[in-house]
Design an enzyme around this catalytic site. Structure first.
Site, PDB file in Angstrom:
ATOM      1  CB  CYS A 192      -0.910  -0.042   1.229  1.00 17.85           C
ATOM      2  SG  CYS A 192      -1.883   1.439   1.474  1.00 17.85           S
TER       3      CYS A 192
ATOM      4  CB  CYS B 225      -0.395   2.444   4.158  1.00 19.55           C
ATOM      5  SG  CYS B 225      -1.946   1.805   3.549  1.00 19.55           S
ATOM      6  CG  ASP B 226       3.311   1.227   4.501  1.00 19.35           C
ATOM      7  OD1 ASP B 226       3.030   1.770   5.582  1.00 19.35           O
ATOM      8  OD2 ASP B 226       2.945   0.086   4.201  1.00 19.35           O
TER       9      ASP B 226
END
Ligand code: NAP
Length: 307
Positions: free
Chosen positions: A133, A136-137
């Site tokens: 993701c 997200c990261d």
């Protein structure tokens, strides 16, 4: 046989939010935790984009807080997954291991699993350098070298998204042809930060405390090479966990449960779906939480109507 009012399959952000709302509505939900209590977020070492936690926290800490909140309202938890489901008039029989549970309604929040490469080192570094993701990261990789694996639209989007942070991005794909739309490939090809490795596959992921690099093999020539990197984004598709439900609710060609627009209502009466199991687009905890809330409210309305 005791009859449950609401059974919730899945204990990630969608399932536990549905549980909190259903419990506060007096529905006494039973949560089936599945094989990974807390869901896929528990593999994330750091979550920085979940509102309300300005200092960030780990995915497992976040999910244990969800659970604690659910326990406060006497939500019941049971280990295991549904192995079989059948409809008996307006209710459902769920086979879980060797037992059968009857329920008036079911909320499916079983999520979707990011496909894995299944190579040595992947398990060790998943959530610690390997991610599925970018939203997200991605921000963790400022000025770092990253590899994006895959040749679909997600891989192209991920690589372009990562140009905001990383100093070098390599798209590594197992074929010379791309599943992504030509337009998306062309856009990625215009970026000077993106390099290409085709047709290559990763054979090993290495590091010590942190991820340090990969070994890869050229599919055509058999050549082996090593490449240093700080992160790997695996963009080879997702698999919604819906196999057991596909005989009872309608799914799309990729297996995602189809819900009515702006609701969590599936094609089966009394069955609702929320979170990644019906969301091929956003796949975010914050979105799943909203869906979970909607599912509990939709179930409550259904049960009131059925009474
Ligand atoms: P996808 O289109 O299914 O592409 C998956 C890619 O991963 C393919 O290139 C595939 O290679 C590769 N792959 C699969 N298994 C692999 C393995 N074990 N090892 C290495 N490579 C592997 O998945 P996606 O990119 O996540 O997209 C999913 C859906 O969302 C698609 O319909 C896509 O069009 C859509 N989407 C749309 C947009 C948009 O803005 N329009 C953005 C993102 C996604 P092969 O080609 O060799 O099989």
């Amino acid at each position: 046989m005791d009859i449950e009012t609401v059974v919730i399959a899945g204990s990630g952000p969608a399932g536990l939010t549905a549980a909190i709302y259903a419990a506060r509505a007096g529905l006494k939900p039973l949560v089936l935790e599945g094989l990974t209590p807390g869901g896929q977020l528990t593999v994330s070492e750091t979550v920085e984009n979940y509102p309300g936690f300005p200092d960030s926290l780990s995915g497992s800490e976040l999910m244990s807080r969800f659970r604690k909140q659910a326990e406060r309202f006497d939500v019941r938890f049971q280990r295991g997954s549904i192995q079989e489901i059948s409809r008996i008039e307006n209710q459902y029989n769920l086979r879980i291991k060797n037992n059968t549970t009857r329920t008036k309604s079911l909320i499916i929040a079983t999520g979707a699993q990011a496909r894995r490469l299944n190579v040595p080192g992947e398990k060790v570094f998943y959530g610690r350098g390997i991610s599925g993701c970018v939203t997200c990261d991605g921000a963790f990789f400022k000025d770092k070298k990253v590899i994006v694996v895959g040749g679909g639209n997600t891989a192209m989007h991920n690589a372009l998204y990562l140009t905001r942070f990383a100093k070098k991005i390599t798209i590594l794909h197992r074929r010379t042809r791309f599943k992504a739309d030509i337009y998306e490939v062309e856009k990625a090809k215009k970026s000077t930060e993106i390099e290409w490795m085709v047709p290559w596959v990763i054979t090993d992921i290495t590091g010590d405390e942190t991820l340090k690099g990969i070994t890869a093999r050229n599919i055509e020539t058999g050549e082996i090479c090593t490449l240093e990197c700080d992160g790997i984004f695996v963009a080879i598709g997702h698999q919604p966990k819906t196999e057991v439900f596909s005989s009872i609710v309608k799914t799309n060609q990729d297996g995602y449960i189809i819900v009515a627009p702006n609701s969590t209502v599936t094609t089966a009466p009394g069955i609702f779906a929320c979170g990644d199991v019906c969301d091929p687009v956003y796949r975010q905890a914050a979105v799943a939480v909203g869906h979970g809330c909607m599912a509990a409210m939709d179930a409550q309305e259904y049960l009131t109507r059925e009474e």
